[in-house]
Design an enzyme around this catalytic site. Structure first.
Site, mmCIF file in Angstrom:
data_model
loop_
_atom_site.group_PDB
_atom_site.id
_atom_site.type_symbol
_atom_site.label_atom_id
_atom_site.label_comp_id
_atom_site.label_asym_id
_atom_site.label_seq_id
_atom_site.Cartn_x
_atom_site.Cartn_y
_atom_site.Cartn_z
ATOM 1 N N LYS A 30 0.837 -1.197 0.000
ATOM 2 C CA LYS A 30 0.000 0.000 0.000
ATOM 3 C C LYS A 30 0.877 1.254 0.000
ATOM 4 O O LYS A 30 0.675 2.164 -0.803
ATOM 5 C CB LYS A 30 -0.890 -0.030 1.245
ATOM 6 C CG LYS A 30 -2.151 0.760 1.129
ATOM 7 C CD LYS A 30 -2.995 0.613 2.402
ATOM 8 C CE LYS A 30 -3.701 -0.729 2.492
ATOM 9 N NZ LYS A 30 -4.298 -0.975 3.825
ATOM 10 N N ARG A 100 -3.350 3.137 8.510
ATOM 11 C CA ARG A 100 -3.662 1.942 7.716
ATOM 12 C C ARG A 100 -2.508 0.953 7.714
ATOM 13 O O ARG A 100 -1.355 1.324 7.580
ATOM 14 C CB ARG A 100 -3.918 2.354 6.261
ATOM 15 C CG ARG A 100 -4.686 3.638 6.107
ATOM 16 C CD ARG A 100 -4.751 4.122 4.665
ATOM 17 N NE ARG A 100 -5.435 3.203 3.783
ATOM 18 C CZ ARG A 100 -5.473 3.356 2.460
ATOM 19 N NH1 ARG A 100 -4.824 4.360 1.881
ATOM 20 N NH2 ARG A 100 -6.115 2.486 1.718
ATOM 21 N N GLY A 109 -8.212 -7.023 4.120
ATOM 22 C CA GLY A 109 -9.113 -7.070 5.270
ATOM 23 C C GLY A 109 -8.576 -7.793 6.493
ATOM 24 O O GLY A 109 -9.279 -7.944 7.477
ATOM 25 N N MET A 111 -5.867 -7.060 8.413
ATOM 26 C CA MET A 111 -5.301 -6.257 9.494
ATOM 27 C C MET A 111 -6.117 -4.987 9.662
ATOM 28 O O MET A 111 -7.034 -4.721 8.921
ATOM 29 C CB MET A 111 -3.835 -5.982 9.213
ATOM 30 C CG MET A 111 -2.997 -7.249 9.361
ATOM 31 S SD MET A 111 -1.285 -6.954 9.070
ATOM 32 C CE MET A 111 -1.308 -6.327 7.430
ATOM 33 N N ARG A 362 -3.161 -1.641 -6.341
ATOM 34 C CA ARG A 362 -2.282 -2.813 -6.260
ATOM 35 C C ARG A 362 -2.606 -3.685 -7.451
ATOM 36 O O ARG A 362 -3.661 -3.524 -8.087
ATOM 37 C CB ARG A 362 -2.500 -3.559 -4.952
ATOM 38 C CG ARG A 362 -3.904 -4.111 -4.840
ATOM 39 C CD ARG A 362 -4.157 -4.765 -3.495
ATOM 40 N NE ARG A 362 -5.591 -4.990 -3.346
ATOM 41 C CZ ARG A 362 -6.228 -5.031 -2.192
ATOM 42 N NH1 ARG A 362 -5.585 -4.856 -1.078
ATOM 43 N NH2 ARG A 362 -7.528 -5.238 -2.152
ATOM 44 N N HIS A 490 -15.884 -9.310 1.151
ATOM 45 C CA HIS A 490 -14.854 -10.226 1.653
ATOM 46 C C HIS A 490 -14.951 -11.593 0.974
ATOM 47 O O HIS A 490 -13.972 -12.131 0.461
ATOM 48 C CB HIS A 490 -15.009 -10.368 3.168
ATOM 49 C CG HIS A 490 -14.005 -11.274 3.791
ATOM 50 N ND1 HIS A 490 -14.271 -12.609 4.041
ATOM 51 C CD2 HIS A 490 -12.720 -11.071 4.164
ATOM 52 C CE1 HIS A 490 -13.197 -13.162 4.575
ATOM 53 N NE2 HIS A 490 -12.245 -12.248 4.652
ATOM 54 N N SER A 839 14.252 -42.700 -13.843
ATOM 55 C CA SER A 839 13.132 -41.830 -13.511
ATOM 56 C C SER A 839 13.151 -41.631 -12.008
ATOM 57 O O SER A 839 13.114 -42.598 -11.249
ATOM 58 C CB SER A 839 11.809 -42.458 -13.956
ATOM 59 O OG SER A 839 10.747 -41.623 -13.568
ATOM 60 N N CYS A 906 9.001 -38.758 -11.852
ATOM 61 C CA CYS A 906 7.597 -39.172 -11.871
ATOM 62 C C CYS A 906 6.937 -39.050 -10.515
ATOM 63 O O CYS A 906 5.823 -39.502 -10.313
ATOM 64 C CB CYS A 906 7.460 -40.591 -12.414
ATOM 65 S SG CYS A 906 8.272 -41.824 -11.384
ATOM 66 N N TYR A 926 12.609 -34.762 -19.066
ATOM 67 C CA TYR A 926 11.168 -34.526 -18.951
ATOM 68 C C TYR A 926 10.724 -34.580 -17.494
ATOM 69 O O TYR A 926 11.440 -35.097 -16.640
ATOM 70 C CB TYR A 926 10.374 -35.552 -19.768
ATOM 71 C CG TYR A 926 10.471 -36.967 -19.235
ATOM 72 C CD1 TYR A 926 9.578 -37.428 -18.273
ATOM 73 C CD2 TYR A 926 11.464 -37.847 -19.684
ATOM 74 C CE1 TYR A 926 9.667 -38.718 -17.771
ATOM 75 C CE2 TYR A 926 11.552 -39.137 -19.196
ATOM 76 C CZ TYR A 926 10.655 -39.566 -18.228
ATOM 77 O OH TYR A 926 10.741 -40.832 -17.721
HETATM 78 P P1 ADP Z 1 -7.682 -2.594 3.718
HETATM 79 O O1 ADP Z 1 -6.276 -3.016 3.512
HETATM 80 O O2 ADP Z 1 -8.444 -3.476 4.620
HETATM 81 O O3 ADP Z 1 -8.362 -2.264 2.435
HETATM 82 P P2 ADP Z 1 -7.333 0.225 4.064
HETATM 83 O O4 ADP Z 1 -6.169 0.738 4.797
HETATM 84 O O5 ADP Z 1 -7.229 0.284 2.581
HETATM 85 O O6 ADP Z 1 -7.610 -1.230 4.568
HETATM 86 O O7 ADP Z 1 -8.568 1.063 4.588
HETATM 87 C C1 ADP Z 1 -9.900 0.621 4.755
HETATM 88 C C2 ADP Z 1 -10.857 1.566 4.070
HETATM 89 O O8 ADP Z 1 -10.702 2.873 4.514
HETATM 90 C C3 ADP Z 1 -10.635 1.581 2.562
HETATM 91 O O9 ADP Z 1 -11.864 1.570 1.918
HETATM 92 C C4 ADP Z 1 -9.930 2.876 2.343
HETATM 93 O O10 ADP Z 1 -10.199 3.399 1.071
HETATM 94 C C5 ADP Z 1 -10.493 3.759 3.438
HETATM 95 N N1 ADP Z 1 -9.510 4.775 3.785
HETATM 96 C C6 ADP Z 1 -8.261 4.561 4.216
HETATM 97 N N2 ADP Z 1 -7.593 5.718 4.371
HETATM 98 C C7 ADP Z 1 -8.443 6.708 4.022
HETATM 99 C C8 ADP Z 1 -8.337 8.118 3.967
HETATM 100 N N3 ADP Z 1 -7.206 8.728 4.265
HETATM 101 N N4 ADP Z 1 -9.406 8.795 3.568
HETATM 102 C C9 ADP Z 1 -10.557 8.155 3.260
HETATM 103 N N5 ADP Z 1 -10.730 6.847 3.296
HETATM 104 C C10 ADP Z 1 -9.682 6.103 3.668
HETATM 105 MG MG MG Z 2 -7.671 -1.151 1.088
#
Ligand code: ADP
Ligand code: MG
Ligand code: MG
Length: 950
Positions: A30, A100, A109, A111, A362, A490, A839, A906, A926
């Site tokens: 990220k 984040r 989702g 962490m 990503r 999810h 083999s 094999c 092979y």
């Molecule tokens: P995950 O890895 O679980 O997607 P994120 O860190 O991306 O967690 O954040 C969870 C949610 O919060 C995501 O939908 C993200 O877009 C939103 N979010 C994170 N940071 C910001 C921010 N600075 N402003 C607005 N929304 C945010």
């Molecule tokens: Mg995210």
């Protein structure tokens, strides 16, 4: 920077960032991509990233901040305040941030994230002033207490939700967004009380203190159970920890001109080149992923009229204009992202009062079908070259394409019978048939039970919606069905990652976990009832639908064709029947590398004769030896004494004859049966080599252990049932895998191998006469010494010559051996004297090199892997540094003796991509694997060739 000079915090703002996309190890995926997008000029809210190394150091120091971090943080906060022109906790214009998580490998989702950090009694006033919306400000405050309480202090979500529900009811409104500022103020007060009651402290008002604890919580989430389980299942190892991103908040919940959503630059299910995704008006990030409200299709944005939001602050017409403009910007970003990353991206965006922001990108997870389609399309669109396209697809993943699909007719029939129950979202393609399980735990337990059965079927996990705790159950299931949540919920995201069929957001599904029942479109099903899912169409069908084998067509066919341009190692298949051989051929196998003759023994009409043969073999051997001794003794003397001994010889001969009648009787039944099997396989493999392994497992594996079956066998053999039982007992071994099996059987009971070799050669002669080209390769298993091979080979050679001497055709055959005992690898130069080919049987070789019994590893190997004592299960991924040395040595020594020696593998590993690459590196001719893994091995072999040249 800290005293030691380790930079721990990397800043990013529009147009300029310390990091780059290549720094994923350090900044997490990220963080690295937030930096990259900033550099590219995409609209990313400013922020900074704490490195993964800092997380590791945090743990090393016993959950303490490493030295120097505090100062570095302060400097970055100051920079962020300067960049945004706002201050943390400010009562006029406060800076709010999100905290984040983000590891080097994405773990969607798994962490924690905290949004709206910086809220307190003062900044809430500032936010109200800044936004001109008091209600909004208090809603942010409310959300922050909840998230912070939950993530940093472990206060259960439920406690907060109860208050919200109660207040909604009290106010007589349906949605949170209908609550007034005054009502929200009351809720904030109650939330603070909950926080205090649960934690014993006041809610921390100071933003820097909030920040520090939120960062600790994100570091802490690296070791939460679902994150650990996720890494385990996905074999994510060797990471330092999670990075932490602190980023300026933007608000998708600032009224109806604001929104949030997620997008993919191409369809992650099919690969189609079209923008794909969802958005929610007036919502904050996590609302989309959590599946709380069902989001709208991103491509419907231009038609947004806010009709479902009575009293919205702009008109339908203005909404259409604004959302149309936003949509066009997102399309533009799609192109920029693909141009920059040259791959499909999965991104998060938020619109705040008509300004679009990018919050994440990503490389998008995709189904196997999409992976292949995207690689081929990107090449055809000139984003990447052919080599890159071939390298882009993970060979492991394409196995999904080789799995079953529904039989069209059977499905049509089910539909006409009214068994099509409901349609949800086609969240992850594929076909699944299985028993309903209503909880993750039940799914795991039921799957384990089914795995034990010979006719066991899969499990379909049916949930209201899934959450990270359900990972284990999702992994155990063959398909997933949820009642709520969208294409990016999810369930959908995880199922696509796992390559599992998933139907999501099927509102006709009403699970009742307590009662272990589910109602689907009014029809009731109990846990254990069978349903079918079509993940490509989103359909839920009652009962089972017949499944059938897939084909290699379209983009898949093209990619496999491209792979052929690089591949320089053969790919053969392990197949025991003409049907499997045909499947292997259809998938591009160039030979059969392992035909296990014993599987042919298990057929209904044969097994009784196999048993008859095996139970008399020891008697034949014993009496034969007695006879030899008696004859020898008789030859030593003359006269009357001789006459006496001769009588004994005659007596023994008679006994031998009785045994032989039963023994040969069985062999005579088996010979034509085996011959027929081989003929079938030879015909299918016309022109290609077929390696046939002579009998390998210990005899007693075939024997009857049930009294009733023993009695029936006794009848057939003309001996009492208890005799049968006694002989079964006699053949029992303490360590069968290290006991009397493989060529040891062939040497002690030569008639068994003789029969098999004869069957092979007679079959070859017969089909040659039909005009089929055959290349039988007779393979002698479990050789430890060159002498074993010499003797066994000699006997086999004699039979071959015998068969050919009366046939008026020639057969091009060879005789070789498996290298599967460490001693054979160590003395491969000697063994090669008598082998036309090698083999590697890496299953046994692994078993004997590790000293791990293949049949008992289930007890400890999974835990070894979990504890990282072993990197992989060595029976799945070839242990290159240990077993691999023996393989390499075997290849080298074998070719010292015979430079052109043909060598293959094999074992199970022959279809495992990393192991395939290893086989390429040691110079094998092979690899041979199960038919369904042939395309996997072909792609892996092509990649091995590309990597070897690079
Ligand atoms: P995950 O890895 O679980 O997607 P994120 O860190 O991306 O967690 O954040 C969870 C949610 O919060 C995501 O939908 C993200 O877009 C939103 N979010 C994170 N940071 C910001 C921010 N600075 N402003 C607005 N929304 C945010
Ligand atoms: Mg995210
Ligand atoms: Mg073996």
């Amino acid at each position: 920077m800290s005293a030691e000079g380790t930079k721990r915090v990397y800043f990013f703002k529009p147009g300029q960032a310390d990091g780059r996309t290549e720094m994923k190890e350090l900044l997490g995926g990220k963080g690295a991509n937030l930096a990259e997008m900033s550099n590219v000029g995409l609209p990313v809210p400013a922020g900074f990233t704490l490195t993964t190394q800092t997380c590791a150091d945090f743990y090393t120091a016993g959950r303490q901040w490493p030295e120097g971090l505090e100062e570095e943080m302060d400097a970055n906060i100051a920079m962020l305040e300067e960049t945004t022109g706002r201050k943390l906790g400010d009562k006029d214009d406060p800076l709010l941030v999100s905290v984040r998580s983000g590891a080097a490998v994405s773990m969607p989702g798994m962490m924690d994230t905290v949004l709206n950090l910086g809220m307190n009694d003062e900044s809430v006033q500032g936010l109200a002033a800044q936004s001109g919306d008091e209600r909004f400000a208090w809603d942010c405050y409310r959300r922050f207490i909840l998230m912070f309480g939950n993530v940093a202090m472990g206060v259960p979500h439920r406690l907060f939700d109860e208050i919200l529900t109660r207040e909604r009811e009290k106010a007589g409104v349906e949605f949170d967004s209908q609550l007034s500022a005054e009502q929200l103020k009351g809720i904030v007060a109650e939330y603070k009380q909950i926080y205090k009651d649960s934690t014993g402290e006041e809610f921390p008002a100071e933003p820097k203190a909030q920040l520090r604890r939120a960062i600790d919580a994100v570091f802490g989430s690296w070791h939460n159970p679902q994150a650990i389980r996720y890494r385990e299942i996905n074999e994510i190892r060797g990471l330092r920890g999670t990075a932490v991103n602190v980023q300026t908040m933007v608000f998708g919940n600032m009224g109806h001109t604001s929104f949030t959503g997620v997008g993919f630059t191409r369809d992650p299910a099919t690969g189609e080149n079209t923008l794909y995704g969802e958005y929610l008006v007036n919502a904050q990030g996590e609302d989309v992923v959590a599946g709380i409200r069902t989001p709208k299709n991103i491509n419907d944005m231009p038609n947004e009229d806010l009709a479902d939001f009575p009293g919205a602050e702009i008109s339908a017409e203005e909404a259409g204009e604004l959302y149309g403009r936003m949509h066009a910007q997102i399309i533009d970003i799609k192109h920029k992202l693909e141009e920059h990353y040259t791959d499909m991206q999965d991104f998060e965006f938020t619109g705040q009062q008509g300004t679009l922001y990018m919050l994440q990108t990503r490389t998008g997870k995709r189904t196997a079908q999409a992976a292949v389609a995207i690689a081929v399309d990107l090449k055809n669109e000139d984003f990447i070259d052919k080599t890159t396209a071939v390298m882009r697809v993970d060979p492991n993943q394409i196995e999904q394409l080789l799995h079953k699909q529904f039989n069209e007719d059977d499905k049509a029939r089910a539909e006409s019978e009214g068994r099509l129950l409901a349609t949800g979202l086609p969240a992850s393609p594929g076909a699944a048939v299985g028993k309903i399980a209503l909880s993750a735990a039940d799914a795991e337990a039921m799957a384990a039970v089914e795995a034990e059965k010979s006719d066991g079927i899969g499990i379909i996990l049916v949930r209201e919606e899934t959450s990270p705790e359900d990972i284990g159950g999702m992994d155990a299931a063959v398909g997933i069905l949820t009642a709520r949540g969208g294409m990016t919920s999810h369930a959908a995201v995880v199922a696509r990652g796992m390559g599992k069929c998933c139907v999501a957001g099927c509102s006709a599904v009403r699970p009742d976990v307590k009662a272990k029942k589910v109602t689907i479109a009014g029809q009731e099903f109990a846990e254990g009832d069978v349903i079918s899912l079509d993940g490509s169409l989103g359909q839920v069908i009652a009962g089972a639908i017949a499944q059938e084998d897939p084909e290699m067509t379209g983009a898949f066919g093209i990619l496999m064709e491209w792979a052929e341009d690089y591949r320089d190692m053969g790919v053969w298949a392990n197949a025991d029947t003409p049907h499997d051989a045909q499947a292997a051929l259809d998938f591009g196998a160039e030979g059969i590398g392992l035909c296990r003759t014993e599987h042919m023994f298990f057929e209904e009409e044969r097994i009784a004769f196999v048993r008859q043969m095996m139970l008399t073999a020891p008697d034949v051997r014993r009496v034969q030896r007695e006879l030899d001794a008696a004859e020898f003794a008789a030859g030593q003397v003359a006269g009357a004494e001789r006459g006496e001994l001769q009588e004994k010889v005659d007596e023994i001969s008679k006994e031998l004859a009785t045994h032989r009648t039963i023994y040969d009787g069985a062999l005579d039944k088996l010979l034509p049966a085996q011959r027929e099997d081989f003929e079938g396989i030879f015909r299918v493999m016309d022109g290609l080599p077929v390696v046939i392994r002579l009998l390998d497992p210990p005899l007693h594996e075939f024997l009857p252990h049930v009294a009733e079956v023993q009695a029936r066998l006794g009848e057939q053999m003309g001996i009492p049932a208890q005799d049968v039982a006694a002989r079964v007992n006699e053949l029992r071994e303490l360590n069968p895998m290290l006991g009397h099996r493989g060529c040891r059987l062939g040497l002690i009971y030569p008639d068994v191998y003789a029969m098999q070799v004869r069957a092979i050669m007679e079959a070859a002669v017969n089909v040659v006469k039909e005009g089929v080209q055959v290349h039988p390769e007779i393979m002698i298993p479990l050789v430890a010494t060159a002498e074993e091979l010499r003797v066994t080979r000699d006997s086999a050679e004699k039979i071959c010559q015998d068969v050919l001497s009366t046939a008026d055709v020639t057969v091009d055959y060879t005789i070789g051996t498996m290298i599967e005992i460490p001693r054979a690898a160590l003395t491969a130069d000697q063994v090669a004297e008598y082998a036309d080919f090698f083999s590697f049987g890496t299953n046994d070789l692994t078993q004997m090199t590790f000293g791990f019994s293949r049949d008992d590893v289930g007890v400890f190997v999974p835990e070894y892997v979990e504890k990282e004592i072993l990197e992989h299960d060595p029976f799945q991924v070839l242990d290159q540094s240990g077993v691999g040395q023996l393989v390499r040595m075997g290849v080298e020594k074998g070719r010292q003796t015979k430079p052109g020696l043909k060598i293959g593998i094999c074992g199970e590993h022959g279809g495992e991509p990393r192991s395939v690459k290893f086989c390429h590196s040691v110079g094998m001719n092979y690899v041979s694997c199960s038919p369904f893994r042939v395309p996997v091995a072909r792609l892996a072999a092509a990649q091995a060739a590309i990597e070897a040249k690079a």
